[in-house]
Motif scaffolding. Structure first.
Motif, PDB file in Angstrom:
ATOM      1  N   GLN A 340      28.244  23.709 -46.358  1.00 61.01           N
ATOM      2  CA  GLN A 340      28.364  25.112 -46.053  1.00 61.01           C
ATOM      3  C   GLN A 340      26.574  25.689 -45.704  1.00 61.01           C
ATOM      4  N   LEU A 341      25.782  24.739 -46.196  1.00 56.49           N
ATOM      5  CA  LEU A 341      24.408  25.062 -45.726  1.00 56.49           C
ATOM      6  C   LEU A 341      24.107  24.543 -44.369  1.00 56.49           C
ATOM      7  N   ALA A 342      24.854  23.789 -43.899  1.00 55.00           N
ATOM      8  CA  ALA A 342      24.635  23.359 -42.543  1.00 55.00           C
ATOM      9  C   ALA A 342      25.372  24.679 -41.708  1.00 55.00           C
ATOM     10  N   LYS A 343      26.597  25.205 -42.065  1.00 53.81           N
ATOM     11  CA  LYS A 343      26.917  26.445 -41.496  1.00 53.81           C
ATOM     12  C   LYS A 343      25.846  27.545 -41.426  1.00 53.81           C
ATOM     13  N   TRP A 344      25.387  27.728 -42.536  1.00 52.17           N
ATOM     14  CA  TRP A 344      24.626  28.767 -42.682  1.00 52.17           C
ATOM     15  C   TRP A 344      23.196  28.676 -41.852  1.00 52.17           C
ATOM     16  N   VAL A 345      22.787  27.386 -41.705  1.00 59.01           N
ATOM     17  CA  VAL A 345      21.410  27.141 -40.821  1.00 59.01           C
ATOM     18  C   VAL A 345      21.948  27.565 -39.471  1.00 59.01           C
ATOM     19  N   ASP A 346      23.119  27.058 -39.077  1.00 56.79           N
ATOM     20  CA  ASP A 346      23.381  27.279 -37.552  1.00 56.79           C
ATOM     21  C   ASP A 346      23.798  28.612 -37.317  1.00 56.79           C
ATOM     22  N   ALA A 347      24.339  29.536 -38.315  1.00 61.31           N
ATOM     23  CA  ALA A 347      24.582  31.080 -38.207  1.00 61.31           C
ATOM     24  C   ALA A 347      23.285  31.677 -38.100  1.00 61.31           C
ATOM     25  N   CYS A 348      22.241  31.543 -39.094  1.00 57.03           N
ATOM     26  CA  CYS A 348      21.076  32.385 -38.815  1.00 57.03           C
ATOM     27  C   CYS A 348      20.267  31.885 -37.873  1.00 57.03           C
ATOM     28  N   SER A 349      20.219  30.800 -37.150  1.00 54.00           N
ATOM     29  CA  SER A 349      19.464  30.402 -36.171  1.00 54.00           C
ATOM     30  C   SER A 349      20.175  31.000 -34.855  1.00 54.00           C
ATOM     31  N   ASP A 350      21.475  31.467 -34.851  1.00 59.13           N
ATOM     32  CA  ASP A 350      21.844  32.051 -33.662  1.00 59.13           C
ATOM     33  C   ASP A 350      22.006  33.368 -33.661  1.00 59.13           C
ATOM     34  N   ARG A 351      21.171  33.953 -34.831  1.00 62.44           N
ATOM     35  CA  ARG A 351      21.247  35.513 -34.987  1.00 62.44           C
ATOM     36  C   ARG A 351      20.131  35.964 -33.783  1.00 62.44           C
ATOM     37  N   PRO A 352      20.708  37.250 -33.047  1.00 64.92           N
ATOM     38  CA  PRO A 352      19.787  37.644 -32.005  1.00 64.92           C
ATOM     39  C   PRO A 352      18.384  38.048 -32.359  1.00 64.92           C
ATOM     40  N   SER A 353      18.154  38.589 -33.583  1.00 70.89           N
ATOM     41  CA  SER A 353      16.874  38.877 -33.843  1.00 70.89           C
ATOM     42  C   SER A 353      15.873  37.543 -34.234  1.00 70.89           C
ATOM     43  N   PHE A 354      16.627  36.614 -34.718  1.00 71.42           N
ATOM     44  CA  PHE A 354      15.828  35.239 -35.043  1.00 71.42           C
ATOM     45  C   PHE A 354      15.410  34.652 -33.395  1.00 71.42           C
ATOM     46  N   LYS A 355      16.261  34.897 -32.715  1.00 77.31           N
ATOM     47  CA  LYS A 355      15.988  34.251 -31.160  1.00 77.31           C
ATOM     48  C   LYS A 355      14.930  35.071 -30.556  1.00 77.31           C
ATOM     49  N   LYS A 356      14.922  36.344 -30.794  1.00 72.58           N
ATOM     50  CA  LYS A 356      14.030  37.197 -30.118  1.00 72.58           C
ATOM     51  C   LYS A 356      12.466  36.906 -30.769  1.00 72.58           C
ATOM     52  N   THR A 357      12.321  36.867 -31.959  1.00 71.47           N
ATOM     53  CA  THR A 357      10.989  36.813 -32.634  1.00 71.47           C
ATOM     54  C   THR A 357      10.396  35.263 -31.939  1.00 71.47           C
ATOM     55  N   GLN A 358      11.487  34.301 -32.009  1.00 72.10           N
ATOM     56  CA  GLN A 358      10.912  32.808 -31.187  1.00 72.10           C
ATOM     57  C   GLN A 358      10.253  33.242 -29.674  1.00 72.10           C
ATOM     58  N   GLU A 359      11.166  33.949 -28.893  1.00 74.63           N
ATOM     59  CA  GLU A 359      10.684  34.287 -27.541  1.00 74.63           C
ATOM     60  C   GLU A 359       9.464  35.158 -27.410  1.00 74.63           C
ATOM     61  N   ILE A 360       9.123  36.262 -28.532  1.00 73.28           N
ATOM     62  CA  ILE A 360       8.156  36.839 -28.604  1.00 73.28           C
ATOM     63  C   ILE A 360       6.825  36.104 -28.931  1.00 73.28           C
ATOM     64  N   ALA A 361       7.175  35.335 -29.937  1.00 78.88           N
ATOM     65  CA  ALA A 361       6.013  34.324 -30.422  1.00 78.88           C
ATOM     66  C   ALA A 361       5.702  33.481 -29.294  1.00 78.88           C
ATOM     67  N   SER A 362       6.454  32.784 -28.630  1.00 80.18           N
ATOM     68  CA  SER A 362       6.135  31.983 -27.447  1.00 80.18           C
ATOM     69  C   SER A 362       5.210  32.978 -26.543  1.00 80.18           C
ATOM     70  N   ASP A 363       5.504  34.006 -26.284  1.00 80.15           N
ATOM     71  CA  ASP A 363       4.652  34.930 -25.221  1.00 80.15           C
ATOM     72  C   ASP A 363       3.364  35.087 -25.626  1.00 80.15           C
ATOM     73  N   VAL A 364       3.316  35.467 -27.052  1.00 78.65           N
ATOM     74  CA  VAL A 364       2.082  35.765 -27.694  1.00 78.65           C
ATOM     75  C   VAL A 364       1.035  34.464 -27.779  1.00 78.65           C
ATOM     76  N   THR A 365       1.635  33.578 -28.099  1.00 78.16           N
ATOM     77  CA  THR A 365       0.925  32.306 -28.413  1.00 78.16           C
ATOM     78  C   THR A 365       0.712  31.213 -26.931  1.00 78.16           C
ATOM     79  N   GLY A 366       1.643  31.614 -25.846  1.00 73.74           N
ATOM     80  CA  GLY A 366       1.435  30.800 -24.808  1.00 73.74           C
ATOM     81  C   GLY A 366       1.945  29.439 -25.057  1.00 73.74           C
TER      82      GLY A 366
END
Length: 385
Positions: A340-366
């Motif tokens: 159940q925890l593995a499914k939870w991890v995958d579902a959270c990681s695939d959330r659009p907001s979660f991925k968007k923060t990673q993309e913006i963080a990459s832009d900000v930090t270079g």
């Protein structure tokens, strides 16, 4: 020493956005500069900041009476033989252009001709009464990440400002001082939220305030007391991984590393039980032994505050512990049969907001997000064996 290279398995399991490669450091500086509020002049919107008498008493105007440059003949003027610049040229000057340039936020704005105050004077400062909220975060801080996710999930218009925690801005220092209960000397922390004239600190409290104040049709607030209980039950257990994660990074020998990682494993098992209990409660049952719903979230199909206030630790467990301590997060979940925890991890990681923060963080930090959080966490690591 363990390489800082991100495991392709961990990266592919924890992150679903396109990998980004390190860029020129100058990009990070430019991105940080772009992240702060920029007030742009709008045509006709800021007249009255510099009035015509001031323009006409400027040094530029005085050049109308300046001596001729060597070898230059003054152009004819309809009113004066000494005029070098016409009124039209003066009114196209950079000084005249300051009539369209807003003063710093909070600075008094003089009245224009006729006693009318510039439109800029009526604009409200972000975070104040009747203004959009203002949020200070760091792109690589897991605690600030919670408030940032809450803003994205609620779709609230918000002025998000990214802070370099190694060189905190005066604005962040002042904002934190306005909201903290701590004694002097103050060490400013993120997140800090300013809204409706109030200042809020502490990541879980800030995220909760945002969700309960601004939730729209994509409602991520708890829908019932049962959901609130279930979500908080799971979140409490999962967030106990944070000090254990720090302890594993700070371990000073192989023996201490293994002891610390065993504590992480034991807490992951506890999280599995708490997640199953939460899912059963939200499905109308009770107890950890009941048949858990399909999930994948703490409140089953509903992504809520439970995920917003916990999931930011997923990349730290998967990538940072993997880099410094050889801990293979997803493999560990599989070997311990924490399904159940593995499914939870995958579902959270695939959330659009979660991925968007990673993309913006990459832009900000270079940097790609994985490298950014691995580098940021190096300050906790003393033993690298």
């Amino acid at each position: 020493a363990m390489s800082h290279a991100v495991s392709s398995l961990a990266f592919s399991r924890a992150f679903y956005h396109r990998a980004r490669f390190p860029r020129d450091r100058g990009l990070a500086s430019r991105a940080r500069a772009r992240s702060f509020l920029t007030v742009r002049a709008e045509s006709g919107a800021h007249r009255g900041i510099v009035d015509d008498p001031l323009v006409h008493s400027s040094s530029l105007v005085s050049t109308k009476l300046a001596p001729e440059r060597a070898g230059a003949s003054p152009p004819a003027s309809p009113t004066s033989s000494t005029s070098i610049l016409s009124d039209l040229e003066i009114h196209g000057s950079s000084l005249k252009a300051t009539q369209l340039t807003p003063p710093p936020l909070g600075a008094p704005v003089p009245a224009s001709k006729g006693g009318q105050v510039s439109d800029f004077a009526s604009r409200v400062k972000p975070g104040s009464k009747n203004a959009p909220p203002l949020l200070y975060v760091s792109p690589v801080c897991p605690h600030a990440h919670k408030a940032w996710l809450a803003v994205l999930e609620t779709n609230v218009p918000c002025d998000v400002r990214f802070e370099d925690l190694g060189k905190k801005s005066a604005n962040l220092q002042d904002a934190f001082a306005a909201g903290t209960y701590e004694h002097e000397p103050l060490t400013a922390k993120v997140p800090v939220l300013q809204h409706d004239g109030n200042t809020f600190v502490e990541s879980v409290f800030v995220a909760t305030y945002v969700v309960e104040t601004f939730s729209d049709a994509n409602n991520v607030a708890y829908a019932s007391p049962a959901e609130r209980y279930a979500g908080a039950l799971f979140a409490t257990q999962f967030n106990q991984l944070t000090p254990l994660y720090i302890g594993a990074l700070r371990a000073k020998s192989h023996e201490e590393v293994e002891i610390a990682l065993d504590k992480v494993r034991a807490q992951l098992r506890q999280c599995e039980r708490a997640l199953r209990t939460a899912q059963t409660i939200c499905a109308g049952g009770s107890g950890a032994d009941g048949a858990a719903s399909a999930g994948p979230f703490a409140c089953n199909s509903r992504y809520t505050l439970a995920e917003i206030t916990t999931s930011t630790m997923i990349p730290r467990l998967a990538l940072v512990l993997g880099s410094y301590r050889g801990f293979r997060f997803h493999k560990e979940l599989e070997q311990m049969q924490l399904t159940q925890l593995a499914k939870w991890v995958d579902a959270c990681s695939d959330r659009p907001s979660f991925k968007k923060t990673q993309e913006i963080a990459s832009d900000v930090t270079g940097k790609d997000f994985g490298s950014a959080i691995i580098d940021m966490s190096a300050k906790f690591v003393t033993f690298r064996g």
